[in-house]
Design a protein around this motif. Structure first.
Motif, mmCIF file in Angstrom:
data_model
loop_
_atom_site.group_PDB
_atom_site.id
_atom_site.type_symbol
_atom_site.label_atom_id
_atom_site.label_comp_id
_atom_site.label_asym_id
_atom_site.label_seq_id
_atom_site.Cartn_x
_atom_site.Cartn_y
_atom_site.Cartn_z
ATOM 1 N N PHE A 155 0.833 -1.203 0.000
ATOM 2 C CA PHE A 155 0.000 0.000 0.000
ATOM 3 C C PHE A 155 0.872 1.259 0.000
ATOM 4 O O PHE A 155 0.620 2.210 -0.751
ATOM 5 C CB PHE A 155 -0.906 0.012 1.224
ATOM 6 N N ALA A 156 1.894 1.279 0.857
ATOM 7 C CA ALA A 156 2.707 2.488 1.004
ATOM 8 C C ALA A 156 3.497 2.791 -0.254
ATOM 9 O O ALA A 156 3.561 3.949 -0.698
ATOM 10 C CB ALA A 156 3.643 2.340 2.202
ATOM 11 N N THR A 157 4.137 1.785 -0.852
ATOM 12 C CA THR A 157 4.913 2.057 -2.067
ATOM 13 C C THR A 157 3.997 2.375 -3.241
ATOM 14 O O THR A 157 4.346 3.179 -4.105
ATOM 15 C CB THR A 157 5.823 0.866 -2.422
ATOM 16 N N GLY A 158 2.800 1.757 -3.275
ATOM 17 C CA GLY A 158 1.854 2.121 -4.316
ATOM 18 C C GLY A 158 1.434 3.573 -4.216
ATOM 19 O O GLY A 158 1.377 4.297 -5.224
ATOM 20 N N ALA A 159 1.138 4.027 -2.990
ATOM 21 C CA ALA A 159 0.761 5.426 -2.799
ATOM 22 C C ALA A 159 1.920 6.356 -3.151
ATOM 23 O O ALA A 159 1.730 7.393 -3.813
ATOM 24 C CB ALA A 159 0.325 5.646 -1.355
ATOM 25 N N ALA A 160 3.134 6.001 -2.733
ATOM 26 C CA ALA A 160 4.294 6.853 -3.017
ATOM 27 C C ALA A 160 4.579 6.916 -4.513
ATOM 28 O O ALA A 160 4.885 7.986 -5.058
ATOM 29 C CB ALA A 160 5.517 6.332 -2.262
ATOM 30 N N ALA A 161 4.487 5.779 -5.203
ATOM 31 C CA ALA A 161 4.717 5.781 -6.645
ATOM 32 C C ALA A 161 3.625 6.561 -7.367
ATOM 33 O O ALA A 161 3.894 7.276 -8.347
ATOM 34 C CB ALA A 161 4.786 4.352 -7.167
ATOM 35 N N GLY A 162 2.376 6.427 -6.904
ATOM 36 C CA GLY A 162 1.295 7.203 -7.503
ATOM 37 C C GLY A 162 1.506 8.691 -7.322
ATOM 38 O O GLY A 162 1.302 9.485 -8.257
ATOM 39 N N ASP A 163 1.929 9.103 -6.131
ATOM 40 C CA ASP A 163 2.221 10.520 -5.900
ATOM 41 C C ASP A 163 3.404 10.979 -6.739
ATOM 42 O O ASP A 163 3.414 12.102 -7.278
ATOM 43 C CB ASP A 163 2.512 10.761 -4.424
ATOM 44 N N GLY A 164 4.435 10.108 -6.842
ATOM 45 C CA GLY A 164 5.581 10.466 -7.670
ATOM 46 C C GLY A 164 5.184 10.662 -9.123
ATOM 47 O O GLY A 164 5.631 11.609 -9.784
ATOM 48 N N ALA A 165 4.330 9.767 -9.629
ATOM 49 C CA ALA A 165 3.871 9.894 -11.014
ATOM 50 C C ALA A 165 3.016 11.142 -11.193
ATOM 51 O O ALA A 165 3.103 11.834 -12.218
ATOM 52 C CB ALA A 165 3.089 8.643 -11.414
ATOM 53 N N ALA A 166 2.183 11.444 -10.195
ATOM 54 C CA ALA A 166 1.353 12.647 -10.282
ATOM 55 C C ALA A 166 2.210 13.912 -10.287
ATOM 56 O O ALA A 166 1.946 14.860 -11.056
ATOM 57 C CB ALA A 166 0.356 12.670 -9.123
ATOM 58 N N ASP A 167 3.237 13.937 -9.448
ATOM 59 C CA ASP A 167 4.138 15.095 -9.445
ATOM 60 C C ASP A 167 4.842 15.229 -10.793
ATOM 61 O O ASP A 167 5.026 16.342 -11.304
ATOM 62 C CB ASP A 167 5.172 14.948 -8.328
ATOM 63 N N TRP A 168 5.245 14.102 -11.351
ATOM 64 C CA TRP A 168 5.902 14.111 -12.658
ATOM 65 C C TRP A 168 4.958 14.683 -13.724
ATOM 66 O O TRP A 168 5.347 15.536 -14.526
ATOM 67 C CB TRP A 168 6.324 12.688 -13.009
ATOM 68 N N LEU A 169 3.718 14.219 -13.734
ATOM 69 C CA LEU A 169 2.751 14.699 -14.717
ATOM 70 C C LEU A 169 2.464 16.186 -14.529
ATOM 71 O O LEU A 169 2.316 16.924 -15.508
ATOM 72 C CB LEU A 169 1.454 13.895 -14.602
ATOM 73 N N ALA A 170 2.381 16.623 -13.289
ATOM 74 C CA ALA A 170 2.139 18.042 -13.037
ATOM 75 C C ALA A 170 3.260 18.896 -13.602
ATOM 76 O O ALA A 170 3.015 19.996 -14.123
ATOM 77 C CB ALA A 170 1.984 18.287 -11.533
ATOM 78 N N ARG A 171 4.492 18.403 -13.531
ATOM 79 C CA ARG A 171 5.616 19.168 -14.065
ATOM 80 C C ARG A 171 5.599 19.220 -15.586
ATOM 81 O O ARG A 171 5.877 20.260 -16.183
ATOM 82 C CB ARG A 171 6.940 18.573 -13.586
ATOM 83 N N ILE A 172 5.289 18.073 -16.224
ATOM 84 C CA ILE A 172 5.394 18.068 -17.683
ATOM 85 C C ILE A 172 4.132 18.531 -18.380
ATOM 86 O O ILE A 172 4.173 18.951 -19.545
ATOM 87 C CB ILE A 172 5.764 16.658 -18.198
ATOM 88 N N CYS A 173 2.986 18.520 -17.669
ATOM 89 C CA CYS A 173 1.715 18.913 -18.293
ATOM 90 C C CYS A 173 1.278 20.314 -17.914
ATOM 91 O O CYS A 173 0.340 20.831 -18.519
ATOM 92 C CB CYS A 173 0.613 17.926 -17.917
ATOM 93 N N GLY A 174 1.927 20.876 -16.931
ATOM 94 C CA GLY A 174 1.542 22.213 -16.522
ATOM 95 C C GLY A 174 0.104 22.267 -16.061
ATOM 96 O O GLY A 174 -0.320 21.502 -15.218
ATOM 97 N N ASP A 175 -0.705 23.147 -16.651
ATOM 98 C CA ASP A 175 -2.090 23.280 -16.234
ATOM 99 C C ASP A 175 -3.023 22.456 -17.098
ATOM 100 O O ASP A 175 -4.227 22.726 -17.185
ATOM 101 C CB ASP A 175 -2.515 24.767 -16.271
ATOM 102 N N ARG A 176 -2.505 21.433 -17.767
ATOM 103 C CA ARG A 176 -3.346 20.550 -18.591
ATOM 104 C C ARG A 176 -3.439 19.177 -17.938
ATOM 105 O O ARG A 176 -2.747 18.244 -18.340
ATOM 106 C CB ARG A 176 -2.777 20.434 -20.007
ATOM 107 N N PRO A 177 -4.302 19.013 -16.940
ATOM 108 C CA PRO A 177 -4.320 17.744 -16.213
ATOM 109 C C PRO A 177 -4.956 16.594 -16.973
ATOM 110 O O PRO A 177 -4.776 15.457 -16.571
ATOM 111 C CB PRO A 177 -5.127 18.073 -14.954
ATOM 112 N N TYR A 178 -5.711 16.880 -18.045
ATOM 113 C CA TYR A 178 -6.382 15.787 -18.766
ATOM 114 C C TYR A 178 -5.844 15.692 -20.191
ATOM 115 O O TYR A 178 -5.619 16.700 -20.862
ATOM 116 C CB TYR A 178 -7.890 16.012 -18.795
ATOM 117 N N LEU A 179 -5.698 14.472 -20.644
ATOM 118 C CA LEU A 179 -5.264 14.218 -22.008
ATOM 119 C C LEU A 179 -6.509 14.182 -22.897
ATOM 120 O O LEU A 179 -7.475 13.475 -22.608
ATOM 121 C CB LEU A 179 -4.537 12.886 -22.101
ATOM 122 N N THR A 180 -6.515 14.951 -23.953
ATOM 123 C CA THR A 180 -7.684 14.984 -24.843
ATOM 124 C C THR A 180 -7.254 14.580 -26.236
ATOM 125 O O THR A 180 -6.063 14.540 -26.556
ATOM 126 C CB THR A 180 -8.296 16.390 -24.884
#
Length: 420
Positions: free
Chosen positions: A395-420
């Motif tokens: 559970f803990a590593t899954g949550a940490a990896a999910g947060d890490g991936a979310a932080d990564w996406l926030a950096r590369i996508c800027g204010d575009r959180p959804y892929l269209t």
């Protein structure tokens, strides 16, 4: 949505892909979706979390209530890598998370934490409902087979090969125990081909082969051995075990399985000692054994005076003729030698040791040299005893990896959180 029939995704590229629908993967998907990202979870099985449901048949030991510092010690050499995640996503956090799903928990007498329902299915149903409300989609019956040369994920689907091009990926493919439930270790092939350093997969929390006599195996296979202690390399644990036709297994054995397995790898065998009456000192036991036995047989005397069960008496005889003198007999009962020749197969082990070498990951659980790819759960090279520690780290590593991936996406996508 139900655990048996989650919706199939349309196959446009998700913004985030999670590969593996066990507890680590589902937790990563939840954390990503909570940040507003589109998530598709892929798994080779027809429904999520098959092994998680199997674990629930034994009561679903979610975590342990012991102090955090003691809990962290259970992860041995992997502690430094897992500790940041477990400190954030601790046993207290996990209990609160269950509460948020409407799942009440309780702490057993051993300190282990269980859902009050003592099974996994209510928790999984509530969890899948939450993921549905978050918009998480599922691509089931899809086995991940690696990457294309330009970095797309490749799956073998029900209608043939498929690809997906997520901006971030979490791999949470499990170990190699109970492969019929989903985790078969096949992911080692594509990761090895990609140059990722791997430690060989080995059984953990497993039983061992013991060369029993035909008489003992034939009569006592399936018999529990209760109220015992096992010692090896200066460590002693108490618990119960089960005699099998080809060896021994159970919680008493699992607690020392890593030491025993590694000793066999070094020396060919392991020779632990079994204490058949750990609640008595050698002097107390000798005094009981010295009582006149009259016309009773030795087996009856051992049962009546020493309180040994029939299977314990059989194990005592397995080591050779019991000594006649009370003190020597007491010493034998308190330190009965056993010979383990091999761990039982990984396919029936509770968990798996080995996997992706931990130096391959950065602090966010991202794979070094492959930006945007994060790893979690049992496919990483860590192991822990039973008692809630396995699911806690998943559970803990899954949550940490999910947060890490979310932080990564926030950096590369800027204010575009959804892929269209």
């Amino acid at each position: 949505m139900s655990a048996d029939h989650p919706p199939e995704p349309t196959l446009e590229a998700p913004l985030a892909a999670v590969v593996g629908a066990g507890p680590a993967g589902l937790m990563a998907a939840e954390r990503l979706a909570a940040r507003g990202f589109n998530v598709t979870v892929y798994d080779r099985m027809p429904s999520p979390a098959r092994k998680f449901l199997l674990a629930g048949r034994g009561g679903l030991n979610l975590t342990h209530s012991e102090p955090l510092e003691r809990l962290l010690e259970r992860y041995g050499p992997a502690r430094s890598t897992l500790e940041p995640a477990i400190r954030v996503f601790s046993s207290e956090w996990l209990i609160d998370w269950c509460q948020g799903l409407g799942i009440e928990t309780f702490v057993g007498t051993s300190g282990r934490v269980f859902p009050k329902a003592l099974k996994a299915s209510p928790l999984l149903r509530a969890w899948l409902r939450r993921l549905e409300t978050q918009g998480v989609r599922f691509g089931l019956r899809r086995r991940w087979t690696g990457w294309t040369p330009d970095g797309a994920l490749v799956f073998e689907g029900p209608d043939g090969p498929e690809t997906a091009r997520p901006a971030a990926t979490v791999l949470a493919l499990g170990g190699a125990s109970w492969p019929r439930l989903g985790a078969d270790g096949a992911w080692t092939g594509p990761l090895d081909a990609a140059g990722v350093a791997l430690t060989p997969l080995r059984p953990a929390n497993c039983g061992f082969l013991v060369p029993w006599s035909e008489a003992l195996a034939g009569r006592f296979a399936g018999e529990p051995l209760k109220r015992a202690a096992l010692s090896f390399e200066g460590v002693t644990v108490r618990g119960e075990a089960m005699i099998t036709a080809d060896g021994i297994e159970g919680g008493l054995i699992y607690a020392l399985s890593a030491r025993l397995r590694d000793a066999i790898a070094r020396s060919g065998t392991a020779r632990p000692t079994l204490d058949l009456r750990p609640d008595l000192s050698p002097d107390q036991l000798a005094a009981k054994l010295a009582a006149p036995r009259g016309t009773r047989s030795l087996s009856t005397h051992l049962r009546k005076a020493a309180g040994l069960s029939p299977v314990a008496v059989a194990l005592l005889r397995e080591a050779g003729p019991p000594p006649a003198e009370a003190e020597a007999l007491a010493r034998r009962i308190k330190a009965l030698p056993l010979t383990f020749t091999a761990p039982k197969g990984i396919e029936r082990a509770i968990s798996t040791a080995g996997g992706v070498a931990l130096p391959e990951l950065d602090g966010a659980f991202m794979l070094r040299g492959r930006p945007g790819v994060f790893l979690a759960g049992e496919m990483l090279d860590w192991e822990a005893p039973t008692g809630g520690y396995l699911l806690q780290a998943c559970f803990a590593t899954g949550a940490a990896a999910g947060d890490g991936a979310a932080d990564w996406l926030a950096r590369i996508c800027g204010d575009r959180p959804y892929l269209t």
